[in-house]
Design a protein around this motif. Sequence first.
Motif, mmCIF file in Angstrom:
data_model
loop_
_atom_site.group_PDB
_atom_site.id
_atom_site.type_symbol
_atom_site.label_atom_id
_atom_site.label_comp_id
_atom_site.label_asym_id
_atom_site.label_seq_id
_atom_site.Cartn_x
_atom_site.Cartn_y
_atom_site.Cartn_z
ATOM 1 N N ARG A 111 2.492 1.729 -3.234
ATOM 2 C CA ARG A 111 1.740 2.340 -4.229
ATOM 3 C C ARG A 111 1.409 3.706 -4.157
ATOM 4 O O ARG A 111 1.353 4.392 -5.210
ATOM 5 C CB ARG A 111 0.126 1.421 -4.193
ATOM 6 C CG ARG A 111 -0.551 1.719 -5.144
ATOM 7 C CD ARG A 111 -0.092 1.187 -6.455
ATOM 8 N NE ARG A 111 -0.967 1.612 -7.760
ATOM 9 C CZ ARG A 111 -0.711 2.044 -8.975
ATOM 10 N NH1 ARG A 111 0.620 2.292 -9.171
ATOM 11 N NH2 ARG A 111 -1.447 2.465 -9.874
ATOM 12 N N TYR A 112 1.067 4.160 -2.942
ATOM 13 C CA TYR A 112 0.747 5.598 -2.594
ATOM 14 C C TYR A 112 2.053 6.456 -3.255
ATOM 15 O O TYR A 112 1.985 7.351 -3.617
ATOM 16 C CB TYR A 112 0.695 5.676 -1.232
ATOM 17 C CG TYR A 112 -0.721 5.238 -0.671
ATOM 18 C CD1 TYR A 112 -1.808 5.113 -1.256
ATOM 19 C CD2 TYR A 112 -0.563 5.224 0.469
ATOM 20 C CE1 TYR A 112 -2.854 4.620 -0.872
ATOM 21 C CE2 TYR A 112 -2.097 4.894 1.406
ATOM 22 C CZ TYR A 112 -3.172 4.631 0.451
ATOM 23 O OH TYR A 112 -4.291 4.251 1.152
ATOM 24 N N PHE A 113 3.396 5.930 -2.857
ATOM 25 C CA PHE A 113 4.590 6.906 -3.359
ATOM 26 C C PHE A 113 4.753 6.951 -4.730
ATOM 27 O O PHE A 113 4.903 7.785 -5.622
ATOM 28 C CB PHE A 113 5.466 6.540 -2.721
ATOM 29 C CG PHE A 113 5.806 7.145 -1.281
ATOM 30 C CD1 PHE A 113 6.193 8.055 -1.034
ATOM 31 C CD2 PHE A 113 5.498 6.080 -0.041
ATOM 32 C CE1 PHE A 113 6.539 8.676 0.302
ATOM 33 C CE2 PHE A 113 5.768 6.714 1.035
ATOM 34 C CZ PHE A 113 6.178 7.963 1.246
ATOM 35 N N ASP B 250 -1.882 11.544 3.164
ATOM 36 C CA ASP B 250 -0.798 11.721 4.002
ATOM 37 C C ASP B 250 0.381 11.840 3.419
ATOM 38 O O ASP B 250 1.413 12.612 3.556
ATOM 39 C CB ASP B 250 -0.833 10.624 5.195
ATOM 40 C CG ASP B 250 -1.999 10.757 6.071
ATOM 41 O OD1 ASP B 250 -2.535 11.858 6.140
ATOM 42 O OD2 ASP B 250 -2.392 9.578 6.471
ATOM 43 N N VAL B 251 0.536 10.838 2.303
ATOM 44 C CA VAL B 251 1.907 10.585 1.555
ATOM 45 C C VAL B 251 2.287 11.898 0.722
ATOM 46 O O VAL B 251 3.506 12.428 0.924
ATOM 47 C CB VAL B 251 2.046 9.481 0.607
ATOM 48 C CG1 VAL B 251 2.943 9.420 -0.253
ATOM 49 C CG2 VAL B 251 1.880 8.049 1.501
ATOM 50 N N ARG B 252 1.114 12.408 0.036
ATOM 51 C CA ARG B 252 1.342 13.593 -0.783
ATOM 52 C C ARG B 252 1.775 14.812 -0.016
ATOM 53 O O ARG B 252 2.585 15.831 -0.177
ATOM 54 C CB ARG B 252 0.012 13.788 -1.591
ATOM 55 C CG ARG B 252 -0.110 12.743 -2.688
ATOM 56 C CD ARG B 252 -1.229 12.996 -3.509
ATOM 57 N NE ARG B 252 -1.130 14.106 -4.523
ATOM 58 C CZ ARG B 252 -0.463 14.162 -5.642
ATOM 59 N NH1 ARG B 252 0.087 13.080 -6.026
ATOM 60 N NH2 ARG B 252 -0.744 15.198 -6.274
ATOM 61 N N LEU C 7 0.798 -1.198 -0.111
ATOM 62 C CA LEU C 7 -0.093 -0.077 0.067
ATOM 63 C C LEU C 7 0.703 1.181 0.104
ATOM 64 O O LEU C 7 0.674 2.096 -0.894
ATOM 65 C CB LEU C 7 -0.897 -0.074 1.184
ATOM 66 C CG LEU C 7 -1.986 1.110 1.299
ATOM 67 C CD1 LEU C 7 -2.865 1.004 0.217
ATOM 68 C CD2 LEU C 7 -2.511 1.117 2.574
ATOM 69 N N MET C 8 1.827 1.364 0.820
ATOM 70 C CA MET C 8 2.793 2.477 1.017
ATOM 71 C C MET C 8 3.479 2.635 -0.454
ATOM 72 O O MET C 8 3.637 3.691 -0.750
ATOM 73 C CB MET C 8 3.842 2.233 2.223
ATOM 74 C CG MET C 8 2.965 2.307 3.355
ATOM 75 S SD MET C 8 2.673 3.771 3.833
ATOM 76 C CE MET C 8 3.982 4.170 4.794
ATOM 77 N N LEU D 18 2.175 6.648 -7.029
ATOM 78 C CA LEU D 18 0.906 7.423 -7.637
ATOM 79 C C LEU D 18 1.609 8.620 -7.485
ATOM 80 O O LEU D 18 0.933 9.549 -8.333
ATOM 81 C CB LEU D 18 -0.254 7.105 -7.010
ATOM 82 C CG LEU D 18 -0.972 5.921 -7.226
ATOM 83 C CD1 LEU D 18 -2.229 5.492 -6.314
ATOM 84 C CD2 LEU D 18 -1.380 5.722 -8.633
ATOM 85 N N ALA D 19 2.029 9.160 -6.633
ATOM 86 C CA ALA D 19 2.738 10.446 -6.419
ATOM 87 C C ALA D 19 4.014 10.833 -7.257
ATOM 88 O O ALA D 19 4.681 11.873 -7.269
ATOM 89 C CB ALA D 19 3.199 10.470 -4.836
ATOM 90 N N SER E 23 -2.835 7.369 4.511
ATOM 91 C CA SER E 23 -3.524 7.675 3.481
ATOM 92 C C SER E 23 -2.676 8.151 2.479
ATOM 93 O O SER E 23 -1.651 8.437 2.496
ATOM 94 C CB SER E 23 -4.622 8.576 3.668
ATOM 95 O OG SER E 23 -4.280 9.685 4.181
ATOM 96 N N ARG E 24 -3.329 8.142 1.294
ATOM 97 C CA ARG E 24 -2.667 8.609 0.011
ATOM 98 C C ARG E 24 -2.303 10.083 0.218
ATOM 99 O O ARG E 24 -1.191 10.705 -0.121
ATOM 100 C CB ARG E 24 -3.368 8.391 -1.304
ATOM 101 C CG ARG E 24 -2.785 8.915 -2.491
ATOM 102 C CD ARG E 24 -3.475 8.262 -3.640
ATOM 103 N NE ARG E 24 -3.174 9.025 -4.893
ATOM 104 C CZ ARG E 24 -3.525 9.010 -6.282
ATOM 105 N NH1 ARG E 24 -4.921 8.448 -6.268
ATOM 106 N NH2 ARG E 24 -3.039 9.494 -7.066
#
Length: 124
Positions: A27-29, A110-112, A24-25, A31-32, A107-108
């Motif tokens: 994927r979030y990074f 949070d990452v952004r 998950l982490m 996507l960023a 969350s996504r």
Amino acid sequence: MESATIAPAVRVLIVEDGEDQRFLMQRYFELAGCEVTAVETAEAALETMPTQDPDLVMTDLILPGMNGWELAERIQSGWPDCVVVSSSVLEAARHPPLAARLMKPVSRADVRSLLEKLVPRWAA
């Protein structure tokens, strides 16, 4: 006509022993727009550091073998330009004093937000 210079992607190393959380982490990074390497242990992270040269390391605190606190200290002393962020279910007071900490679940957004605050060359 001038050609635009494209900044290299932000390199992120994720250290997380939980497979679902690691995926998950990552994927979030991704996507960023980040280049992501994900490993399960602090020892694997230290082996990866010289070749990956990440801009940011996101580490879980409770890991098998070396824990996230020791990993953060080793990265900060060996790679002082690398931003180290802790991610855990532990209450904030139990996190090491790092650039930032994220409470799980992350969350996504949070990452952004994290990238925007801690990696100035990252562009949304």
